[in-house]
Enzyme design. Structure first.
Site, mmCIF file in Angstrom:
data_model
loop_
_atom_site.group_PDB
_atom_site.id
_atom_site.type_symbol
_atom_site.label_atom_id
_atom_site.label_comp_id
_atom_site.label_asym_id
_atom_site.label_seq_id
_atom_site.Cartn_x
_atom_site.Cartn_y
_atom_site.Cartn_z
ATOM 1 N N SER A 240 0.859 -1.183 0.000
ATOM 2 C CA SER A 240 0.000 0.000 0.000
ATOM 3 C C SER A 240 0.896 1.234 0.000
ATOM 4 C CB SER A 240 -0.881 0.001 1.247
ATOM 5 O OG SER A 240 -0.077 0.255 2.373
ATOM 6 N N LYS A 241 0.271 2.399 -0.005
ATOM 7 C CA LYS A 241 1.034 3.648 -0.030
ATOM 8 C C LYS A 241 2.091 3.694 1.061
ATOM 9 C CE LYS A 241 -0.735 7.066 -2.834
ATOM 10 N NZ LYS A 241 -2.144 7.206 -3.092
ATOM 11 N N ARG A 242 1.692 3.162 2.231
ATOM 12 C CA ARG A 242 2.570 3.146 3.396
ATOM 13 C C ARG A 242 3.915 2.472 3.073
ATOM 14 N NH1 ARG A 242 2.419 -0.869 7.212
ATOM 15 N NH2 ARG A 242 0.730 -1.811 6.060
ATOM 16 N N GLY A 244 5.313 2.532 0.220
ATOM 17 C CA GLY A 244 5.930 3.133 -0.968
ATOM 18 C C GLY A 244 5.334 2.538 -2.226
#
Ligand code: GLU
Length: 464
Positions: A240-242, A244
């Site tokens: 996920s975005k977390r 990267g």
């Protein structure tokens, strides 16, 4: 048979490493078999698709060197064909009109859940006569899927996987507003585009069983399927975005080389013995779907960075210089022709020490600066009065030295000896004066790259 693969991203999010790896596998598979690789932009979700995301796909694939053999096909441009095929199924009695309202469908779902059954469409309109159609209601079109038997998939990565037809309901292929559903559009497009192998993330496995029902209803030959495991974050959780899970182009900004990223993504989930460092040619030669593992892989930035360093050392100096110049320009440093030459001259030494292009640009910045240089605290600390006096004496010796590695080396050694210093005690203050920092490639190559005039100017700027 000509092998044809496709990459079919939805431009609803920015292309990330998972998508890039899918594209890479499709590309390598096609090239390995002397086939073709095409791109289809699945932009049918108009509300969520963005032009920015389309651009990232195009630029990202271009940057990674995964160019399609034909211009991209936009799925929305094929809507009439999707409708035509749905109508064909309808005429053949392989699909039917469903007039259920969304309230009825909701009630159906709630009933199923209350009875602890999976919430599936119950086939209300499957066998009803069209004469029973309520007036003024626009119908959706559903596939009349078989209720007996099972769909057997011989997946080229997952092996044999089966699902009973009874576990799947009659899916909508055309919505009541006349737009095709994703499941239907993909089948029609893959068929019309002559796709022989569908290689995609294993999150699509359940879609495949439904898509096979459509292929079978149409009497079309199914392509081969290969579902590749997803990439997870270092902690094992879905990317996920977390973690990267950012746009692939951010890797470019962070200073990764496209060949290093491709090499890393390939090794993430595919193996060939111990081979780590593989050129594109080797990748094409060696890539087969048998080498794809079945377990999810974990993204490891440390490994990627290490591999990037290896690719950087192999990269062409002029190319690296051009990249460095661009990066420096972004930070407001203009590089004149003389500095361009200095960067190129020192590149063999600079690239030995950097793991990313960002690091490389930072380490090259001093070559394009003018006196007075900005000094790091450690460099300032080296420029004591005593050292400055020493550098002033050294400057007059360097003035008479021809700037070759051997001549510089012997001047420095002789000078250190005369001064009763170790070579490092001469080189470090000198480096500080020349670069404003305490780290650079070898002192002789740093001097050569700067050239005699500029080197003396920098020494005098601190000693005067
Ligand atoms: N458009 C789908 C996605 O971005 C992929 C469809 C496919 O590969 O069949 O996830």
């Amino acid at each position: 048979m000509k092998i044809r693969t496709r990459f079919a991203p939805s431009p609803t999010g920015l292309l990330h490493i998972g998508g890039a790896r899918t594209a890479l596998f499709n590309y390598l598979f096609a090239r390995h078999h002397g086939g073709e690789f095409v791109l289809r932009i699945e932009d049918t979700d108009r509300a969520r698709s963005t032009q920015e995301a389309v651009q990232v796909i195009l630029d990202g694939l271009d940057w990674l060197g995964l160019r399609a053999d034909e211009p991209p096909i936009y799925q929305t441009s094929r809507e009439a064909r999707h409708v035509e095929v749905a109508m064909q199924l309808l005429e053949q009695g392989k699909a039917y009109r469903c007039y259920c309202s969304s309230e009825e469908l909701q009630a159906m779902r709630e009933r199923a859940m209350a009875e602890k059954r999976p919430p599936r469409y119950d086939g209300t309109w499957r066998d009803r006569a069209p004469s029973q159609a309520p007036a003024g209601v626009k119908p959706a079109i559903r596939l009349k899927a078989p209720r007996e038997g099972e769909v057997v998939l011989n997946d080229l990565v997952q092996g044999e996987v089966k699902v009973k037809n009874a576990e799947m309901d009659d899916m909508i292929i055309l919505r009541s507003d006349g737009t095709p559903t994703y499941l239907h559009a993909v089948v029609v497009d893959d068929h019309d585009m002559g796709i022989t192998h569908v290689i995609r993330g294993d999150d699509h496995l359940t879609n495949t069983f439904r898509q096979i029902q459509i292929y079978d209803a149409l009497g079309w030959e199914r392509p081969e399927f290969a579902h590749i495991p997803l990439i997870h974050g270092a902690d094992g959780a879905k990317l996920s975005k977390r973690h990267g899970a950012v746009s692939i182009l951010e890797f470019r900004e962070q200073g990764f080389l496209p060949e290093a990223l491709c090499n890393y993504l390939l090794r993430l989930g595919w193996g060939h013995g111990d081979a780590e460092f593989l050129s594109r040619e080797e990748q094409i030669r060696l890539f087969t779907l048998e080498g794809v593992g079945r377990a999810a892989s974990r993204m490891d930035y440390t490994k990627l960075t290490h591999l990037n360093g290896m690719w950087l050392r192999q990269a062409d100096d002029t190319r690296l210089r051009d990249d460095v110049v661009e990066r420096l320009a972004k930070t407001g440093i203009t590089v004149d022709t003389a500095a361009m030459q200095r960067i190129l001259t020192l590149m063999p030494g600079l690239k030995e020490r950097a793991k990313t292009l960002e690091e490389l640009a930072n380490s090259a910045a001093f070559l394009s600066r003018n006196v007075p240089l900005p000094f790091e605290p450690k460099a300032t600390a080296l420029l004591t009065l005593e050292n400055k006096e020493m550098l002033a004496r050294l400057a007059s010796l360097l003035e008479g030295t021809s700037f070759t590695a051997e001549a510089i080396d012997s001047t420095l050694r002789a000078f250190a000896e005369a001064e009763g210093r170790k070579l490092g005690q001469v080189a470090q203050p000198l480096r500080a004066a020349l670069t404003g920092s305490t780290m650079s490639p070898g002192i002789d190559s740093t001097l050569i790259a700067l050239g005699k005039d500029e080197a003396l100017k920098r020494i005098l700027a601190v000693t005067a």
